[in-house]
Design a protein around this motif. Sequence first.
Motif, PDB file in Angstrom:
ATOM      1  N   SER A 158      69.606  92.092  59.482  1.00 60.59           N
ATOM      2  CA  SER A 158      70.346  93.061  60.274  1.00 60.59           C
ATOM      3  C   SER A 158      69.829  94.442  59.917  1.00 60.59           C
ATOM      4  CB  SER A 158      71.831  92.942  59.965  1.00 60.59           C
ATOM      5  OG  SER A 158      72.023  93.120  58.591  1.00 60.59           O
TER       6      SER A 158
ATOM      7  N   THR B  67      79.194  96.742  64.933  1.00 68.65           N
ATOM      8  CA  THR B  67      79.901  96.073  63.837  1.00 68.65           C
ATOM      9  C   THR B  67      79.001  95.102  63.082  1.00 68.65           C
ATOM     10  OG1 THR B  67      80.716  94.479  65.447  1.00 68.65           O
ATOM     11  CG2 THR B  67      82.202  96.243  64.822  1.00 68.65           C
ATOM     12  N   VAL B  68      78.299  94.246  63.791  1.00 69.36           N
ATOM     13  CA  VAL B  68      77.540  93.189  63.121  1.00 69.36           C
ATOM     14  C   VAL B  68      76.217  93.721  62.567  1.00 69.36           C
ATOM     15  CG1 VAL B  68      76.538  90.897  63.369  1.00 69.36           C
ATOM     16  CG2 VAL B  68      78.614  91.463  64.602  1.00 69.36           C
TER      17      VAL B  68
ATOM     18  N   ALA C 191      74.551  83.962  58.898  1.00 72.06           N
ATOM     19  CA  ALA C 191      75.771  84.764  58.839  1.00 72.06           C
ATOM     20  C   ALA C 191      75.817  85.753  60.003  1.00 72.06           C
ATOM     21  CB  ALA C 191      75.837  85.512  57.515  1.00 72.06           C
ATOM     22  N   PHE C 192      74.643  86.255  60.371  1.00 75.63           N
ATOM     23  CA  PHE C 192      74.553  87.243  61.440  1.00 75.63           C
ATOM     24  C   PHE C 192      75.102  86.686  62.761  1.00 75.63           C
ATOM     25  CE2 PHE C 192      72.187  89.880  64.500  1.00 75.63           C
ATOM     26  CZ  PHE C 192      72.408  91.131  63.963  1.00 75.63           C
TER      27      PHE C 192
ATOM     28  N   ASP D 102      78.953  86.001  62.480  1.00 72.23           N
ATOM     29  CA  ASP D 102      79.712  87.242  62.665  1.00 72.23           C
ATOM     30  C   ASP D 102      79.776  87.640  64.134  1.00 72.23           C
ATOM     31  OD1 ASP D 102      79.963  87.266  59.972  1.00 72.23           O
ATOM     32  OD2 ASP D 102      78.516  88.875  59.596  1.00 72.23           O
ATOM     33  N   THR D 103      78.638  87.512  64.809  1.00 74.10           N
ATOM     34  CA  THR D 103      78.593  87.839  66.231  1.00 74.10           C
ATOM     35  C   THR D 103      79.587  86.970  67.008  1.00 74.10           C
ATOM     36  OG1 THR D 103      76.258  88.350  65.990  1.00 74.10           O
ATOM     37  CG2 THR D 103      77.065  88.055  68.227  1.00 74.10           C
TER      38      THR D 103
ATOM     39  N   GLN E 216      82.295  85.712  66.005  1.00 75.57           N
ATOM     40  CA  GLN E 216      83.672  86.132  65.778  1.00 75.57           C
ATOM     41  C   GLN E 216      84.055  87.318  66.662  1.00 75.57           C
ATOM     42  OE1 GLN E 216      83.249  86.077  61.649  1.00 75.57           O
ATOM     43  NE2 GLN E 216      84.220  84.075  61.475  1.00 75.57           N
ATOM     44  N   VAL E 217      83.133  88.271  66.790  1.00 78.01           N
ATOM     45  CA  VAL E 217      83.412  89.428  67.647  1.00 78.01           C
ATOM     46  C   VAL E 217      83.547  88.970  69.103  1.00 78.01           C
ATOM     47  CG1 VAL E 217      82.575  91.670  68.425  1.00 78.01           C
ATOM     48  CG2 VAL E 217      82.161  90.953  66.072  1.00 78.01           C
TER      49      VAL E 217
ATOM     50  N   GLN F 153      81.222  75.917  63.450  1.00 77.00           N
ATOM     51  CA  GLN F 153      80.018  76.128  62.647  1.00 77.00           C
ATOM     52  C   GLN F 153      79.406  74.788  62.286  1.00 77.00           C
ATOM     53  OE1 GLN F 153      80.025  78.912  59.463  1.00 77.00           O
ATOM     54  NE2 GLN F 153      81.857  79.957  60.179  1.00 77.00           N
TER      55      GLN F 153
END
Lengths: 314, 530
Positions: free
Chosen positions: B36, B324-325, B384-385, B388-389, B391-392, B408
């Motif tokens: 990121s 955010t991510v 993880a990237f 996280d995306t 989740q948004v 997941q």
Amino acid sequence: MRFYIRKLATFLSTVLLVSVITFLVFQILPGDPAEIVLGVDADPHQLVELRKTMGLERPAAERYASWVTDTVTGDFGTSLRYQRPVADIVAERLPVTLSLSVMSVGLTLLIGLPLGIYIARKDGQLSSMLLSVFTQLGLAVPSFWLGFILILVFSVTFKLFPTYGYVPWSEDPVGAFKSMFLPSLALAIPGIAVVIRYLRNTLLDQFRMDYVRTARSKGLREKSIMYRHILRNSLIPVLTIVGLLIADTLGGSIVVENVFALPGLGNLLITSIGTRDLPLLQTLVLYIAIIVVLINFVVDILYKVIDPRIRLKR
Amino acid sequence: MLKIRKTFVTGFSTLAVLSMVISGCGSSASPAPAASGTAQTTNGNSPAKDSSSMERVEGGTVRVAMSTEPDNLDPYLSAATDTSSMMDNVFDGLFEAGENSELVPAVAESYQISEDGLTYTFNIRKGIKFHDGSDLTAEDVAYSYAKLSGLNGKEPLSSKFAVIEKIETPDDSTVVVKLKAKDAAFLAANIVAIVPKDYEKQSEKPIGAGPFQFVSYAPGQQLVLEKNDQFYDQERKPALDRVEFKIMPDTNSSVLALQSGDIDMIPGISAQGALQLGTGFQIVSGPQNMVQLMALNNTEKPLDDVRVRQAINHAIDKDVIIQTVAEGNGAKLGSNMSPAMKMYYQEGLENRYQPDVQKAKALLKEAGYENGFKLTITVPSNYAFHVDTAQVIAEQLKAVGIDAQIKQIEWSSWLEDVYNNAKYEATIVGLTGKLDPHEVLGRYETTYGKNFFKFSNAEFDDIVNRARTEIDVTKRADMYKQAQTVLTEQAAAVYIMDPSRSVALKENLHGFTMYPVQKYDFAAMYFSKK
């Protein structure tokens, strides 16, 4: 004699059961070994070629069966991921895990035993209570976090040890010791905490036993009572714990090896599962099973050495 | 007492062994997570330009943290980008990839293409030696290409070379390649490694003609390269003596190792990692030519309705995800092409679907899903990237009535279930860029084997097909731009961003350049005196 036959039978059935279950789990898990190695950028032709090299055109059950028969003759097959004999790969990784295991168990005993005795003797005093708090912490802290903290303090700040990697003992013994010290410590700290707790509790139990009172009334010196009688009687549970600890570290520590980038068996185990490398995984499972059973066997014999009243029967 | 203990131990040993095996399944050895963005000192795809006042030093060893193991050392059997970014230093092709997707002559001095676009004549540079000391001649090129195309009678190794009909070598420094049909993507394929004739041990000891030669590879530990003293190109002659790629699966450990001075470079560092480093290091950031997207299974109900896919596109605010991510370090996308591919990138598509809850709801209503629906987003857990995306996105979809569940799964399972068999509804993944647009957009062709989008559009297929044989560079670029527009209009997926790649380097290590493909050119790198 019957004892050994029974042991052997238990061992063989354990190994067989674990092996078959592992195989079955792999049949349920999705994933094609060739595809996993090459990833999303693979050319279809490359996949065909790799599948051929891996021998994947044969049915899985057939491949497993031939692995089992080959293993009996001492040939552990070829790793799918590395395309090399499994025996060679394991032999390369074994020294790392072995030194990690020896050093961490050594540290555990070297630090755990004296501290355990100390805490038991000073039970109720401030120093003992402080140490108890530390053992509590040692138990609670996850080893990957411990690893990072050790690296941060001893490698980054004080630059005493390397942050990662493995140096063979034959090349540079001092370097090897240095590269193994922090990971061994990270692995040993929870073990130390466990040994201290067990030893303290059993020692305190033994203190109240009748034979201790008898020994005292006989006029034996306190030191002699402690080390010749009480300690010997307290070692049985500690031995069990240390046995489990050794078996655990010899199987390879996944977390600590990852943090310190050590090429040990734990890393290999993870890779073999992630890449669906059945010959490699089956061999590792076999190895771990042998280790666990072997250590238990040695522990059983040591029980007898410590306490001759124990008989190795059934 | 002892009997109890023994049965316990037997049962326990079975359990212990099993638990070790099973617990391993959860935490997979992760392929390199997408980097990121980070607080950057240098931006764009240009090297750190602070080198003017520095005194260049010849020699030195660079230690690089790699988070994955090479898949295969043989360039023809390897597909992982991490592997090629290491081994590209060992092998040279007829061309090398340039900073702006252009082809830079390397082993080939020059080339001509016939009028009909079917015959390619390459003039091979004289005096090139392989690392084993043998001369690189037209014969070696012919051998390499025969191997790739299957003209040697064996299984072909690359579909890009399947178009070759025949290879001729009129003399030692000329190779003539005849194609079966016009193929505009062929030229860019010529960056592939040239290997010495009849040498079959590339997997164990690779031999090429690149600026560095292979020394050793110890699985789980390191891959070592050494400077090639006989390198043919004086201008690209390396200053460094040695490059050591250290295999470090844990990214936190590599940051600590860089801080303590045990390594010199981390090719993909996270935003937190870059912040943690502090002073004394350089961070070079730039677009990495990756397309991070949420793929939608175009045949799965209700996603088979274009209005539903468009509604999802309107529901998602990409800027929020980038902020955010990726901590702001990413370029917003509108189609399956990164702006790093300057020539082919269709501008403006990134704003085609403005975040608009009302419009999304209206589209859903039109499609008959006024009350929303359930959507499962399958994400590879080791990235993880992407997690996280997801989740948004799940939060954003809630606002329009779509109830998104995140599932997941392990990377290996993802490859099988999602990528191979398209058993999914939505998934988030990053597709790494290529030099040629056909390799990027060809994924959406109806006939493409791994078209996991299940996208099928006659207009798109037609454009991509025509582009394949279009030799005129500008016309071809226009066609690919059109193809991108079709993808956007059809809302084949939600194209999110091209996350910046951040590379952390020691303060006195210079010459690192960003390329549109993942390429680390160590021949251009050098140390300076502090």
